[in-house]
Enzyme design. Structure first.
Site, short mmCIF file in Angstrom:
data_model
loop_
_atom_site.label_atom_id
_atom_site.label_comp_id
_atom_site.label_asym_id
_atom_site.label_seq_id
_atom_site.Cartn_x
_atom_site.Cartn_y
_atom_site.Cartn_z
N LYS A 26 38.14 54.89 29.17
CA LYS A 26 36.79 55.65 29.31
C LYS A 26 37.23 57.18 29.06
CE LYS A 26 33.42 57.75 32.19
NZ LYS A 26 32.54 57.32 33.23
N ALA A 44 26.05 57.79 33.25
CA ALA A 44 25.81 58.90 34.02
C ALA A 44 24.26 59.17 33.96
CB ALA A 44 26.73 60.10 33.78
#
Lengths: 66, 259
Positions: free
Chosen positions: B101, B188
């Site tokens: 990531k 997020a």
């Protein structure tokens, strides 16, 4: 001889290897990554990779993160 | 319609769960493990940090079966492409997997990505054979560039990391979904189960979250809620919602009313 491990100055025996250092620190080699002077040392090379005075070593592992 | 056989793939690897979760901020490793179990996640993020020289040798991996989860190491805390690339190389060596990531941050207060550095790092990592999942702004031009570089997915933010503000710009996410062919994962911003459902209803392939679960008063219950929300949102998306109308449309027949 002196090395810098994760930013801390430490003394290790002359002729130490990456494998020896991991053993001394009681770390499982399959769970860490080791960098010596900014170069990654592949796991297969731990036994043969000798450390030298002044080496800067980073040992990292996985921790919780997002 | 069920969620069975509704699998998805990242770089040729097939997954069933569309909920990806982080492993940070939990009260204990035990709680982390229980929350992961309740979430049903198959892909979990981890951070790469120096080993602690003077504290307990207890490790996250003592509690998590690496055979059960696909570990996705992140580059959290990196502000330059160089640092992010270096972290990814270490992660690959530590975990023996090329999934990463990629996040390259631009600012401590917002934790928004530095797009210039992100593209630079992504180019290097793809060339080195990494499977790159970049955390990016909800910007279709950036997402297209990341796809062109060869990233395996794009992970636009719904809102700032840890903010819990939800999907602030669903229209941008929709445009991204229409514009790239690789998986789109909202990463997020999710605060509650409804936020996760919204991401899935938009048509996203997956949702990645950490704080929303770890920071909840009961993280295990929230992990389960997120699992259900992601499944519900996905089903709702596939079922095809009714169009929005301004005026009412009666559900009961008008014929046969008593006189």
């Amino acid at each position: 001889m002196h090395i810098t491990l994760n930013g801390e100055a430490i003394d290790i025996a002359l002729g130490s290897t990456v494998a020896g250092l991991l053993e001394h620190l009681q770390l499982q080699r399959d769970r860490v990554a080791v960098e010596v002077n900014l170069d990654i040392v592949p796991k297969a090379a731990y036994d043969g990779h000798g450390l030298s005075d002044g080496d800067r070593i980073e040992i990292v592992h996985f921790v919780g993160g997002g | 319609m069920t969620t069975k056989n509704d699998t998805w793939t990242i770089a040729g690897r097939e997954f069933t769960s569309r909920l990806m979760v982080g492993t940070g901020k939990y009260a204990s490793f035990q709680q982390t493990a229980e929350a992961l179990e309740a979430s049903g996640a198959e892909i979990i993020t981890v951070a790469v940090r120096r080993i602690n020289l003077d504290r307990s040798k207890e490790s996250l991996l003592d509690y998590i079966d690496p055979g059960k989860y696909t570990l996705l190491p992140n580059t959290a805390g990196c502000y330059t492409a160089d640092d992010a690339v270096r972290t990814c190389r270490l992660a690959r060596e530590a975990g023996m997997s090329d999934f990463v990531k990629l996040e390259v941050l631009g600012d401590e207060k917002t934790l928004f990505p530095d797009n210039e550095e992100l593209l630079k790092a992504a180019r290097i990592l793809v060339k080195e054979g990494f499977t790159v999942l970049p955390y990016t702004s909800d910007d279709v031009i950036m997402c297209r560039k990341l796809e062109d570089i060869g990233c395996a997915a794009v992970m636009p933010l719904g809102a700032p990391i840890g903010s819990g503000l939800g999907i602030r710009n669903p229209y941008n996410i929709r445009i991204i979904l229409e514009s790239v062919r690789i998986p789109v994962i909202v990463d997020a911003g999710v605060g509650s189960a409804s936020d996760a459902a919204i991401a899935m209803e938009l048509g996203c392939d997956g949702v990645l979250m950490n704080t929303a679960i770890a920071g909840a008063q009961d993280p295990i219950a929230m992990a389960r809620a997120m699992r259900l929300a992601v499944e519900a949102g996905r089903l709702s998306y596939k079922a095809g919602r009714i169009p929005r109308k301004l005026y009412a449309n009666a559900s009961s027949p008008l014929d046969g009313m008593i006189a």
